[in-house]
Scaffold this active site. Structure first.
Site, mmCIF file in Angstrom:
data_model
loop_
_atom_site.group_PDB
_atom_site.id
_atom_site.type_symbol
_atom_site.label_atom_id
_atom_site.label_comp_id
_atom_site.label_asym_id
_atom_site.label_seq_id
_atom_site.Cartn_x
_atom_site.Cartn_y
_atom_site.Cartn_z
ATOM 1 N N GLU B 56 14.385 -0.572 -0.524
ATOM 2 C CA GLU B 56 13.461 -1.705 -0.448
ATOM 3 C C GLU B 56 13.895 -2.871 -1.335
ATOM 4 O OE1 GLU B 56 12.504 1.456 -0.707
ATOM 5 O OE2 GLU B 56 11.660 1.666 1.310
ATOM 6 N N HIS B 126 0.795 6.691 2.242
ATOM 7 C CA HIS B 126 0.796 6.040 3.549
ATOM 8 C C HIS B 126 -0.540 5.353 3.792
ATOM 9 C CE1 HIS B 126 3.912 9.147 3.834
ATOM 10 N NE2 HIS B 126 4.508 8.373 4.725
#
Lengths: 375, 322
Positions: B56, B126
């Site tokens: 990322e 999540h």
């Protein structure tokens, strides 16, 4: 100036201090001023040699312009002990593991495989919310687990359940975590397959991956490295055993790159046919599978046969189904466990929130699935 | 279109009219784990829609780099829960690029898209709604849509905005209701909240998925209490539309703000603080915040964790009776 240089030699200053800076350090009493921790290679500063003087560098100069190809790195050979048919290639590399240990390796992998099939299916049926299988990678898990001491702390990623299986983590607890029921050591807080076990020295799994990847290959980091055939349980075993021995003896890290292939989808949320060919997957499933290769070895040793295989499959399926049915019947943990373990001690503000939920449930409890949760 | 399709449509429009636009991130090439980029690589080529390594920090760092050259960089972070390795790049590089260079340089053509919010079983990694972390960072914009139509217009505005933007997409809504969404491009302005239902007694403010919760709470309030609610979708978290919220609170005298993210330091605290500064004498009751608890997002306990309609309704009732 001569005094300063002599002083520098005594104190082993090698952080690239300029001559001018050295001149300031005439007095021995200034010893503490610019002391640094010496790196592994210590070089005494000298402007006399025509070698690179960069602190910490041990390279030579070169007068030919040449780029280093990254391909050099990907050419690292892959260590293996068995061929794809489970036959030992070089007898001197055979770890000669006793029958019980090899059977334990085999049964751990196959029990895991059976559990994977049943739990994957259970997600499809809506019984658990999510699942990840270990198909194809079982060899890396058990081979490494078998070579470690049971007390060695393992930090796994989410596809390493075979380590726990090898360490005899009970089916009941695998299931409890997937169902998030009252027996879950993780108190129902994480998605399925995020196992952890303090007594078995397996640190609880977490989802984020990039925080845990070695960002470069071992040689790039100056770490002793080896690449092994991850589908060869004995190769994984040998490499892990030796790496562990040397890491402890020499106090340095070792990187083992166990090459393998993920046969299953990434998770129940993935359909991998969208990005890879079925032929490729079939190759690994049929021609180069850690379980098959170890089974061939077992058969050739006379330690296993078709009858035992049939009986074991039946037995392991039955054990998994029993654990599964029990797990499904158990209640979920009490909702109070939503609030604990954020810190070791619960902050006052959080206790107030816990109390407000309790009050809320007293009035609005009918709208919540309280029947499934422990009272 | 549903929400993921409206995102695809916005991206399609962008790549069609802006030859410098590129899309990149983990698994975007085959269409993305939520199908937001389906068909785009085939249509625009592998040089414009491509995968990145699992990193990322690199995705955003790379995005900043190409944005500085003037290209339109549309980065995807696969789950907002995984944005944190890129936090340094966003906060220390992207957000400060224009300011630190005296406006000589900027990465305004960078947009970061990321699935956001609870999904029923996402647990700790999540389900997160990290907008509050970024709200504390001057120099970036943070935008969250509530529906397919809103998503396309807001995303196009983010892509065209001359400042780096983070666009959080409520993943639970990706395949939920579909609505009419124009195929041609259109814009919805940033930093403008929307009053989606007018009312006189209480102001309800939320963003993303939670807008639907408070809309339902407004119906419950009408039916059970005879209370008229003004429902506002904030849409842009920063820079946020103070005027619309304050105008509403001056009218109603009561404010309830709700978000999934934990209470402490959540964005409701910023809204609450500003509103009490601006509208103190108009307030009939303390400002109410109905939020997630101050814990990581739990798996099996999700139904108890989220600020559902019952918790919001209860808080509203208490405000009315204050």
């Amino acid at each position: 100036m001569a005094v300063a240089i002599a002083a520098a030699r005594v104190w082993r200053l090698n952080r690239g201090l300029s001559q001018a800076a050295l001149l300031l350090l005439r007095q021995p009493g200034a010893r503490g001023l610019a002391r640094s921790h010496p790196p592994r290679q210590q070089q005494q500063f000298s402007s006399l040699d025509d070698k690179p003087q960069f602190p910490g560098a041990s390279a030579e100069f070169i007068d030919k312009l040449e780029f280093i190809q990254p391909n050099v790195i990907s050419g690292i050979p892959i260590y293996r002990v068995m061929d794809r048919q489970g036959q030992i290639i070089n007898p001197s590399e055979d770890p000669h593991l006793p029958k019980e240990k090899v059977l334990k390796l085999y049964k751990s992998m196959t029990l895991l495989n059976t559990m994977d099939r049943i739990l994957y299916e259970s997600q499809r049926q809506g019984r658990i919310s999510f699942y990840m299988t270990n198909y194809g990678e079982e060899g890396t898990h058990v081979g490494s687990a078998a070579a470690l001491d049971n007390t060695d702390l393992v930090f796994g990623q989410y596809r390493e359940a075979g380590v726990l299986m090898y360490r005899d983590y009970p089916l009941e607890l695998f299931m409890a975590q997937c169902y998030g029921n009252i027996s879950d050591l993780g108190k129902g807080r994480q998605m399925p397959v995020h196992y952890g076990c303090k007594e078995r020295h397996f640190v609880t799994i977490s989802s984020p991956l990039a925080t845990q990847i070695p960002q470069a290959r071992g040689p790039g980091y100056g770490i002793m490295s080896i690449r092994v055939d991850g589908n060869d349980v004995f190769a994984v075993y040998n490499a892990t055993k030796e790496a562990r021995r040397r890491a402890v003896a020499e106090n340095q890290p070792f990187l083992i790159e166990a090459m393998t292939y993920r046969i299953g989808h990434h998770s129940t949320s993935d359909d991998s046919s969208a990005y890879r060919s079925v032929d490729e997957v079939n190759y690994w499933d049929k021609q180069d599978h850690p379980i098959s290769r170890l089974r061939h070895y077992l058969l050739s040793q006379g330690w296993w046969d078709e009858e035992q295989e049939k009986a074991w499959r039946k037995q392991s399926r039955r054990k998994v189904m029993e654990a599964f049915e029990q797990a499904e019947r158990k209640p979920k943990p009490n909702p109070n466990l939503l609030f604990s373990d954020v810190y070791q001690e619960m902050p006052a503000q959080l206790r107030k929130q816990q109390e407000s939920l309790a009050r809320h449930l007293q009035t609005y409890g009918e709208h919540y699935p309280l029947d499934h949760f422990d009272k | 279109m549903n929400l993921f399709q409206s995102v695809t449509s916005a991206l399609d429009n962008s790549l069609a009219k802006d030859p410098t636009a590129v899309i990149f991130g983990e698994d975007v090439a085959f269409g993305g784990v939520f199908r937001c980029t389906v068909g785009l690589r085939d249509k625009y080529g592998k040089d414009r829609v491509f995968n990145t390594p699992l990193c990322e920090q690199g995705i955003v760092g790379f995005g900043i780099g190409i944005a500085v050259t003037g290209a339109t960089a549309i980065a995807e972070i696969q789950f907002a829960d995984y944005i944190f390795p890129a936090f340094d790049q966003i906060v220390n590089e992207a957000a400060k690029y224009r300011y630190r260079s005296g406006d000589l340089f900027n990465c305004g053509s960078l947009t970061i898209r990321s699935p956001w919010g609870c999904v029923g079983h996402g647990a700790l990694y999540h389900s997160q709604s990290p907008e509050a972390f970024f709200a504390h960072c001057p120099g970036i914009k943070v935008v969250i849509p509530r529906s397919p139509f809103q998503a396309k217009g807001l995303l196009l505005s983010c892509i065209e905005d001359k400042n780096p933007c983070i666009f959080f997409e409520p993943k639970i809504l990706y395949r939920a209701a579909a609505e009419e969404v124009p195929i041609e491009p259109y814009n919805i302005p940033l930093s403008q909240a929307e009053v989606i239902q007018e009312g006189s007694d209480v102001t309800l403010v939320a963003w993303g998925t939670q807008v639907h919760v408070i809309r339902e709470v407004a119906s419950m309030a009408k039916e059970k209490l005879g209370v008229s609610c003004e429902v506002i979708d904030l849409r842009t978290i920063i820079p946020w539309d103070v005027d619309t919220i304050c105008k509403s609170v001056i009218k109603t005298g009561r404010l309830l703000i709700s978000h999934e993210a934990p209470l402490t330091g959540g964005f409701a605290s910023e809204i609450s603080s500003t509103v009490q500064e601006e509208c103190f004498l108009n307030l009939e009751a303390p400002i109410s915040r109905v939020c997630g608890y101050d814990t990581p997002f739990p798996h099996i306990f999700e139904p108890f964790y989220i600020p559902d309609k019952w918790k919001c309704y209860d808080a509203l009732r208490k405000m009315i009776n204050y």
